[in-house]
Write a protein that holds these residues in place. Structure first.
Motif, PDB file in Angstrom:
ATOM      1  N   TYR A 101      15.274  33.145  40.406  1.00 29.35           N
ATOM      2  CA  TYR A 101      14.000  33.032  41.109  1.00 29.35           C
ATOM      3  C   TYR A 101      13.108  34.237  40.801  1.00 29.35           C
ATOM      4  CZ  TYR A 101      10.729  32.545  45.011  1.00 29.35           C
ATOM      5  OH  TYR A 101       9.601  32.435  45.767  1.00 29.35           O
ATOM      6  N   LYS A 105       9.171  34.408  38.133  1.00 30.64           N
ATOM      7  CA  LYS A 105       7.816  34.801  38.501  1.00 30.64           C
ATOM      8  C   LYS A 105       7.111  35.444  37.317  1.00 30.64           C
ATOM      9  CE  LYS A 105       8.211  34.226  43.062  1.00 30.64           C
ATOM     10  NZ  LYS A 105       7.508  33.029  43.403  1.00 30.64           N
ATOM     11  N   PHE A 156      23.607  33.102  30.632  1.00 32.83           N
ATOM     12  CA  PHE A 156      23.241  31.801  30.083  1.00 32.83           C
ATOM     13  C   PHE A 156      22.768  30.870  31.194  1.00 32.83           C
ATOM     14  CE2 PHE A 156      23.229  28.331  27.267  1.00 32.83           C
ATOM     15  CZ  PHE A 156      23.879  27.270  27.868  1.00 32.83           C
ATOM     16  N   LEU A 158      21.751  31.719  34.030  1.00 33.78           N
ATOM     17  CA  LEU A 158      20.555  32.314  34.614  1.00 33.78           C
ATOM     18  C   LEU A 158      19.300  31.794  33.905  1.00 33.78           C
ATOM     19  CD1 LEU A 158      19.644  34.636  36.576  1.00 33.78           C
ATOM     20  CD2 LEU A 158      19.670  36.113  34.592  1.00 33.78           C
ATOM     21  N   ILE A 159      19.347  31.768  32.599  1.00 30.10           N
ATOM     22  CA  ILE A 159      18.183  31.307  31.832  1.00 30.10           C
ATOM     23  C   ILE A 159      17.891  29.840  32.127  1.00 30.10           C
ATOM     24  CG2 ILE A 159      17.267  30.989  29.519  1.00 30.10           C
ATOM     25  CD1 ILE A 159      17.551  33.856  30.148  1.00 30.10           C
ATOM     26  N   ILE A 160      18.948  29.032  32.141  1.00 28.41           N
ATOM     27  CA  ILE A 160      18.754  27.601  32.417  1.00 28.41           C
ATOM     28  C   ILE A 160      18.119  27.423  33.793  1.00 28.41           C
ATOM     29  CG2 ILE A 160      19.893  25.394  32.680  1.00 28.41           C
ATOM     30  CD1 ILE A 160      20.477  26.196  30.018  1.00 28.41           C
ATOM     31  N   ARG A 162      16.377  29.542  35.474  1.00 31.28           N
ATOM     32  CA  ARG A 162      14.999  30.035  35.475  1.00 31.28           C
ATOM     33  C   ARG A 162      14.052  28.973  34.923  1.00 31.28           C
ATOM     34  NH1 ARG A 162      12.532  34.171  31.222  1.00 31.28           N
ATOM     35  NH2 ARG A 162      12.838  32.253  30.053  1.00 31.28           N
ATOM     36  N   THR A 163      14.497  28.319  33.847  1.00 31.19           N
ATOM     37  CA  THR A 163      13.670  27.256  33.268  1.00 31.19           C
ATOM     38  C   THR A 163      13.448  26.153  34.285  1.00 31.19           C
ATOM     39  OG1 THR A 163      14.753  27.728  31.168  1.00 31.19           O
ATOM     40  CG2 THR A 163      13.465  25.702  31.301  1.00 31.19           C
ATOM     41  N   THR A 198      19.960  20.468  38.506  1.00 31.42           N
ATOM     42  CA  THR A 198      20.379  21.642  37.738  1.00 31.42           C
ATOM     43  C   THR A 198      21.402  22.451  38.513  1.00 31.42           C
ATOM     44  OG1 THR A 198      18.144  21.715  36.872  1.00 31.42           O
ATOM     45  CG2 THR A 198      19.545  23.605  36.424  1.00 31.42           C
TER      46      THR A 198
ATOM     47  N   TYR C  37      24.064  44.084  36.894  1.00 25.60           N
ATOM     48  CA  TYR C  37      24.000  44.261  35.442  1.00 25.60           C
ATOM     49  C   TYR C  37      24.297  45.688  35.044  1.00 25.60           C
ATOM     50  CZ  TYR C  37      22.554  39.619  34.163  1.00 25.60           C
ATOM     51  OH  TYR C  37      22.539  38.279  33.932  1.00 25.60           O
ATOM     52  N   ILE C 191      23.610  19.383  30.719  1.00 23.45           N
ATOM     53  CA  ILE C 191      22.383  20.156  30.967  1.00 23.45           C
ATOM     54  C   ILE C 191      21.158  19.266  30.800  1.00 23.45           C
ATOM     55  CG2 ILE C 191      20.948  21.995  30.054  1.00 23.45           C
ATOM     56  CD1 ILE C 191      23.125  23.345  31.174  1.00 23.45           C
ATOM     57  N   ALA C 194      20.747  16.780  33.554  1.00 30.46           N
ATOM     58  CA  ALA C 194      20.151  17.409  34.730  1.00 30.46           C
ATOM     59  C   ALA C 194      18.645  17.560  34.548  1.00 30.46           C
ATOM     60  CB  ALA C 194      20.797  18.773  34.977  1.00 30.46           C
ATOM     61  N   ALA C 195      18.250  17.959  33.352  1.00 29.59           N
ATOM     62  CA  ALA C 195      16.805  18.100  33.094  1.00 29.59           C
ATOM     63  C   ALA C 195      16.111  16.756  33.191  1.00 29.59           C
ATOM     64  CB  ALA C 195      16.593  18.713  31.713  1.00 29.59           C
ATOM     65  N   SER C 198      15.264  15.696  36.534  1.00 27.60           N
ATOM     66  CA  SER C 198      14.218  16.455  37.218  1.00 27.60           C
ATOM     67  C   SER C 198      12.817  16.033  36.819  1.00 27.60           C
ATOM     68  CB  SER C 198      14.385  17.945  36.918  1.00 27.60           C
ATOM     69  OG  SER C 198      15.662  18.368  37.283  1.00 27.60           O
ATOM     70  N   PRO C 228      11.093  21.927  27.461  1.00 22.65           N
ATOM     71  CA  PRO C 228      11.408  23.347  27.720  1.00 22.65           C
ATOM     72  C   PRO C 228      12.905  23.625  27.641  1.00 22.65           C
ATOM     73  CG  PRO C 228       9.863  22.531  29.359  1.00 22.65           C
ATOM     74  CD  PRO C 228      10.270  21.348  28.544  1.00 22.65           C
ATOM     75  N   THR C 229      13.690  22.722  28.227  1.00 22.02           N
ATOM     76  CA  THR C 229      15.136  22.907  28.166  1.00 22.02           C
ATOM     77  C   THR C 229      15.626  22.879  26.733  1.00 22.02           C
ATOM     78  OG1 THR C 229      15.290  21.734  30.269  1.00 22.02           O
ATOM     79  CG2 THR C 229      17.334  22.115  29.072  1.00 22.02           C
ATOM     80  N   ILE C 232      14.620  26.147  24.908  1.00 25.62           N
ATOM     81  CA  ILE C 232      15.416  27.298  25.321  1.00 25.62           C
ATOM     82  C   ILE C 232      16.822  27.215  24.732  1.00 25.62           C
ATOM     83  CG2 ILE C 232      16.513  28.403  27.302  1.00 25.62           C
ATOM     84  CD1 ILE C 232      13.707  29.066  27.326  1.00 25.62           C
ATOM     85  N   LEU C 236      18.563  29.892  22.085  1.00 26.43           N
ATOM     86  CA  LEU C 236      19.859  30.515  22.333  1.00 26.43           C
ATOM     87  C   LEU C 236      20.860  30.158  21.242  1.00 26.43           C
ATOM     88  CD1 LEU C 236      20.194  30.034  26.187  1.00 26.43           C
ATOM     89  CD2 LEU C 236      19.859  32.173  24.955  1.00 26.43           C
ATOM     90  N   LEU C 311      11.922  32.752  25.710  1.00 25.75           N
ATOM     91  CA  LEU C 311      12.865  33.418  26.597  1.00 25.75           C
ATOM     92  C   LEU C 311      12.200  34.560  27.339  1.00 25.75           C
ATOM     93  CD1 LEU C 311      16.223  33.612  24.673  1.00 25.75           C
ATOM     94  CD2 LEU C 311      15.737  32.434  26.773  1.00 25.75           C
TER      95      LEU C 311
END
Lengths: 297, 558, 312
Positions: A101, A105, A156, A158-160, A162-163, A198, C37, C191, C194-195, C198, C228-229, C232, C236, C311
């Motif tokens: 999230y 932004k 990985f 996380l990126i999905i 975010r998209t 997702t 991280y 994946i 799921a997209a 949506s 977009p999916t 991305i 990757l 990305l």
């Protein structure tokens, strides 16, 4: 797929081909699983002599399964893995979703920097040794949390995520903000319901990841009681490997040695069955569409 | 929708709470190891003075997972050792062999030590010498020699063992598996179908040429009697991940070479590599012969691409004449074949003679009196924990006569006894268990097989378990007759040399491995062997061998 | 007058302050992730230095002897460095061309299925191979590819000759990529499913009103909806061009097909069997990471330019 009105001829032909194609794909992809199931129930000497496609179990025996369940370690394994899946998946999803999230932004000044910082970790890593030292110095050695915390955010996923969050129309967020909603409220009440498919898919991946994991436990856990299921299975499997070089000549009752070969398959079935039982319940969340209209207002 | 979500949340919460609760409960109880008396809860690094109860020694080593034993603490012989010395061993470490090395490496590299630590120091950068210098292992010979007299007695009494287990400067820090009788090393080799030989009125071949005629006969004369020429006279397999092919390995040695291992040149006595022997001439003869066999259909066309299960299937289907035999195969292969054909038998084939007329043996275990690169060390952690005295006592006891009996045979009156002639034999608890075979059951009471523990291996105990069919006994005898002049003991390279060696040899082995196959299957003409020899030399093979040569010289001058 | 007009030199600092004020709660939320991280990824990153030194645990990272680029030189000097790099890239390229679209197409096809039960059954089945361990899958594969195996049986029925596929180098890459699709298509499709779920249904409604037929809907609504999916995932994927996992290669290859099957990871694995020093494998790993990351950055930049998806 939503059907609008009558189907044209082209549409029907397509459907027919599609169905045939998918059936063929199903047959091809189900075969490994069928093979494993059949093999796990087969008589070991007949299995040894068999080459090629297995159309049915060769004989029937539960010997392989008996060997797998013989020790109590399996029960411990299931308990440990159950803990990891429930607690671990929840921790992962919460941390990952919150951070996704944040990263979604675009107007955040440090957004780019944070994203790059995160992606770098996907590529550059110091390896197991420094990681182990960090885990040890945090006092997590031999704790189940060592299997959860170091990987609690998967970059990985996380990126999905975010998209997916960026896919939610901004208008929804704005109207909520106008109503005076804070960030967390927006996240929970507006964003989450819109990305359910997702979330379901990623929870599945995370849970399956915990279910399948064994290599981290090998390093971080020293008490066998705390071994997750896959490590227990792997231990049983490798130590009982009939082709291992440590001489294990047999006597009467030699067949017990043969059953060890079956274990390769029995352990897989034991790993898959619970997952496949729960799977349909999660599946529906990412295979059916959501009606945005119904959620509005 | 809201109701459903609330319900879901409630379920998850309950699950979480129960799981966390059970996990917490497990955390507090899991420090106790299962069963047997006298156990105090262990934690790495604490010790108790003898007056308070058994001393806890931490030991990082591969675990055990057998039909009858999943925890070393449950083994009768371990319990006996603990009882005699008033100690309690806290075993740590993953149970699986391959994974053990990587886990142990991480332990060592991060400085997490236990009192006793088992490791293969060839995998340690710089070897055992570096481990001592780095403050991991204690140089026992230097600091505590008088505390481990049994061990040093062995070294003094047997020159070969001393050379094998000490470093060049005489340092002794590693406690390893020691062989009582070198001939135990001959526990694998090639095997042949005796019943096929009988059916075709053939003698067991003793040389490469004789083997060739036998293979041809197998191919043409249908010994499995099914009317089809489907026999595979010579079959082989390889282990995924390594280049190792086993039946080939046995045949290579007849040509005066060792398959993919540094060896002693049979003509000059120097350390060399197979492709260099006789400047590649022997290698050329080898691939020419194998190429001929391949073209004539005597060698399985898939010999280099199939794994163990494929070989087993072919054996089980009564197709294979000659192949590599592990001791267990005398049972599982023979028994399975006899279900359909009571006469079917694999027997051992002796090391074959080549042009030199000498049956060179390929099995280096025959010249290695100790598993000297891998073993247990007492680490500096033992000094920090204060358990060093007990560790030394334990190690010393394990090499005593009493200790040897306990490790190899178990407890007298419980697992074994001694008859009127002084010979040891297994008691019914081990030998006649209704559910488990003797090979399984014995593990609960003793460790007569190779188990990577510090011990003196008893030949008798081992033979009583492993050589339990007439075929395996005969095979073992035959294999033990092989000539050992090609074989090298365990050598360790110096620190700076070992990475150069690895770099060169990885290239050399890749080149040889793929071209070896190409020559055999004919995709590369045989007159290009000399090109391959040159390529290996260009890669630095001779330099790599010179490193090994100096290691060997140092070894022999110990 | 706005603040930035009064104090033009302080516009960056001004931006930072304004951003902080506006997004304080977001930064609060970010804190947890950042701490994670730092502790578990950046702190251990010092381990990368092991690629340049003879690491000794008692001396630690800063006390161990430096060998500079030695390990890199060792790797690149080798006779096979070029070959293993080439094999790695070619396999990944083939996998990108054939393996990457497979789950997408599969997801789209599934999406077109009307019958819910059929759809879910096929989806579940397709996911199963993912759970079968690599060892078993490769065992099945080797068996099918053998001279008397299933594939040869099929080919002889079609009139072709029996071939031992695993001894001739030219077949390996196809086998590797095709079996990869077999194993991972179902898993990879999740994946995309799921997209697909949506995509706003109202967009479909609008398309119908505009007169789109079924296939036009796919082209104009569905595919853009998951683009977009897809992008991305593609970025990757390109960012792992230098990595081919060694486990499957090791289980399938043998010396007669090293030419096309020996990749960086399998070569380094064999090196590791000869010597237990971390430096070499860490160095090669670092080289892989640098190349991968560079490819990633380039692809990301291109994607940013031509599509609006990137990305970062």
């Amino acid at each position: 797929m939503i059907q609008y009105g009558k189907k044209s001829l082209g549409s029907k032909i397509f459907d027919a081909f599609n169905t045939i194609l998918l059936v063929i794909i199903s047959i091809i992809t189900i075969y490994p699983f069928i093979y494993v199931v059949f093999a796990s129930f087969s008589d070991p000497s007949r299995l040894m002599a068999h080459r090629g496609v297995l159309w049915h179990p060769l004989g029937f025996t539960l010997g392989g399964y008996r060997l797998v369940f013989r020790s109590d370690d399996i029960i411990n394994g299931y308990l440990v893995t159950a803990f990891l899946i429930t607690v671990g998946t929840t921790c992962n999803m919460v941390m990952t979703t919150v951070f996704a999230y944040v990263l979604s932004k675009k107007n955040l000044l440090w957004n780019r920097a944070l994203t790059i910082m995160v992606i770098i970790t996907m590529y550059f890593s110091g390896g197991m040794i420094p990681k182990f030292m960090v885990v040890k110095s945090l006092g997590l050695y031999d704790s189940l949390w060592a299997l959860i915390l170091p990987n609690v955010i998967s970059t990985f996923l996380l990126i999905i995520l975010r998209t997916a969050i960026r896919g939610v129309p901004e208008s929804l967020e704005e109207s909520a903000r106008l109503d005076g909603a804070g960030e967390i409220t927006i996240l929970v009440k507006i964003i989450l319901p819109m990305i359910v498919p997702t979330l379901a898919a990623l929870s599945l991946f995370t849970a399956v990841g915990y279910w399948n994991s064994w290599s981290e436990a090998l390093i971080y856990i020293k008490t066998p009681d705390k071994y997750p299921l896959q490590l227990v299975l792997r231990t049983i499997l490798i130590q009982n490997n009939a082709t291992s070089q440590i001489a294990t000549a047999g006597y009467s009752g030699y067949q017990r040695e043969e059953y060890k070969r079956l274990m390769k398959y029995s352990t897989i079935v034991v790993s898959i069955v619970p997952v496949m039982c729960i799977y349909p319940f999660i599946q529906k969340y990412f295979t059916s569409g959501i009606m945005i209209g119904a959620l509005k207002g | 929708m809201k109701r459903k979500r609330a319900l879901l949340f409630f379920i998850i919460a309950t699950l979480l709470i129960t799981m966390t609760f059970s996990a917490c409960r497990k955390d507090s109880t899991d420090t106790q190891t299962p069963d047997t008396s006298g156990k105090t809860p262990e934690s790495s690094g604490t010790s108790k003075p003898a007056s308070e109860g058994p001393v806890v020694i931490t030991y990082y080593r591969p675990g055990v997972s057998r039909a009858v034993l999943t925890d070393w603490n449950d083994a009768v012989w371990v319990q006996e050792l603990e009882k005699r010395l008033n100690i309690d061993i806290d075993f740590q470490g993953p149970a699986t062999g391959d994974d053990y090395t990587s886990a142990a490496q991480i332990m060592l590299a991060s400085g997490t030590l236990t009192d006793l630590f088992y490791f293969n120091f060839n995998q340690y950068d710089g070897g055992l010498a570096a481990a001592i210098e780095d403050g991991v292992a204690i140089n026992i010979g230097e600091k505590y020699r008088d505390k481990v007299p049994n061990w040093f007695k062995i070294l003094e009494s047997d020159e070969r063992i001393r050379r094998a287990v000490t470093l060049e400067d005489g340092t002794s820090a590693l406690f390893c598996h020691v062989e009582e009788d070198l001939k135990r090393g001959a526990y694998w080799g090639s095997g042949i179908r005796q019943d096929w030989l009988d059916k075709l009125n053939l003698q067991k071949p003793t040389s490469i040429d004789e083997l060739y005629s036998v293979l041809v006969a197998f191919k043409d004369q249908d010994p499995n009697g099914n009317g089809q020429k489907d026999e595979i006279p010579l079959c082989d397999y390889f282990i995924p991940g390594s280049n190792f092919m086993f039946a080939i390995m046995d045949i290579v040695s007849a040509f005066g070479m060792l398959y993919q291992e540094p060896q002693l040149d049979p003509y000059t006595g120097k350390v060399t590599y197979w492709i260099l022997v006789n400047d590649g001439e022997n290698f050329k003869k080898l691939v020419t012969t194998l190429n001929k066999w391949y073209m004539e259909g005597l060698l399985d066309p898939e010999f280099m691409s199939q794994d163990g299960t494929a070989l087993d299937a072919k054996v089980a289907n009564d197709l294979v004449g000659v192949t590599h035999i592990w001791p267990s195969n005398f049972n599982n292969y023979n028994r399975m074949l006899r279900e359909k054909n009571p006469k079917a038998t694999y027997v051992g084939l002796p090391a074959l003679k080549g042009e030199d007329g000498i049956p060179y043996g390929p099995n280096s275990a025959m010249v290695r009196p100790a598993a000297s690169t891998e073993g247990t060390v007492i680490t500096t952690q033992a000094e920090k924990d204060g358990t060093i005295e007990k560790c030394l006592e334990l190690i010393n006891f394990m090499y005593s006569e009493e200790g040897t009996d306990i490790i190899n045979w178990g407890v007298r009156g419980v697992s074994y006894d001694i008859d009127a002639n002084g010979k040891k034999y297994w008691l019914p608890a081990v030998a006649n268990d209704p559910e488990y075979t003797i090979n399984d059951m014995v593990n609960k009471y003793a460790l007569p097989t190779f188990g990577a523990w510090p011990k003196i291996m008893s030949y008798e105990a081992w033979a009583s378990i492993e050589l339990n069919t007439p075929e395996s006994e005969e095979a073992h005898r035959l294999w033990a007759e092989a000539d050992t002049r090609l074989l090298l003991p365990n050598l360790t390279l110096g620190a700076s040399e070992s990475s150069d060696y690895a770099r060169i040899m990885n290239d050399v082995n890749t080149a040889i491995a793929e071209n070896f196959i190409k020559f055999i299957i004919g995709t590369r003409p045989l007159d290009e062997v000399s090109d391959l020899v040159k390529q290996c030399k260009d890669m630095g093979l001779e330099k790599a061998m010179s490193y090994y040569q100096s290691a060997y010289d140092r070894y022999m001058s110990k | 007058m706005t603040r930035s007009e009064v104090h033009p030199n302080k516009s960056f600092k001004y931006k930072v302050v304004k951003d902080w004020r506006r997004n304080k709660p977001i930064y609060f939320l970010a804190m947890f992730g950042v701490i994670y991280y730092i502790i578990f990824h950046y702190l251990p990153m010092g381990g990368i230095l092991m690629a340049f030194q003879r690491f000794k645990p008692n001396k630690g990272i800063f006390g161990s002897e430096w060998v500079g680029l030695q390990y890199f030189k060792d790797f690149f000097r080798g006779a096979y460095a070029g070959r293993v790099i080439r094999n790695t890239l070619i396999i990944n390229l083939l996998d990108l061309i054939f393996g990457f679209p497979a789950p997408i197409i599969f997801a789209l096809l599934l999406n077109e299925v009307g019958n819910k039960i059929f759809k879910r059954t096929v989806q579940t089945i397709s996911y199963l191979p993912y759970f079968i361990s690599q060892v078993v899958i490769c065992g099945i594969l080797l068996d099918f590819l053998s001279l008397n195996g299933l594939f040869n049986d099929i080919f002889t029925a079609l009139g072709m000759e029996r071939t031992a596929f695993m001894i001739y180098p030219q077949y390996f890459r196809g086998i590797y990529v095709a079996s990869g699709i077999w194993q991972f298509m179902g898993y990879g499709a999740i994946i995309y499913l799921a997209a697909l779920s949506s995509v706003d249904v109202q967009l479909y409604d609008a398309a119908v009103i505009d007169g789109c037929n079924r296939f036009q809907r796919v082209i104009h609504v569905t595919i853009p909806g998951i683009m977009p999916t897809i992008i991305i995932m593609m970025i990757l994927r390109i960012g792992s061009m230098m990595s081919v996992g060694f486990e499957k290669i090791i289980l399938l290859y043998n010396p007669s097909i090293y030419e096309t099957s020996d990749v960086i990871s399998s070569f380094v694995y064999r090196y590791g069997l000869l010597e237990g020093n971390y430096g070499y494998s860490t160095a090669v790993g670092l080289f892989n990471s640098v190349v991968n990351f560079t490819l990633l950055a380039i692809t990301n930049k291109l994607s940013e330019k031509f599509t609006e998806v990137s990305l970062w």
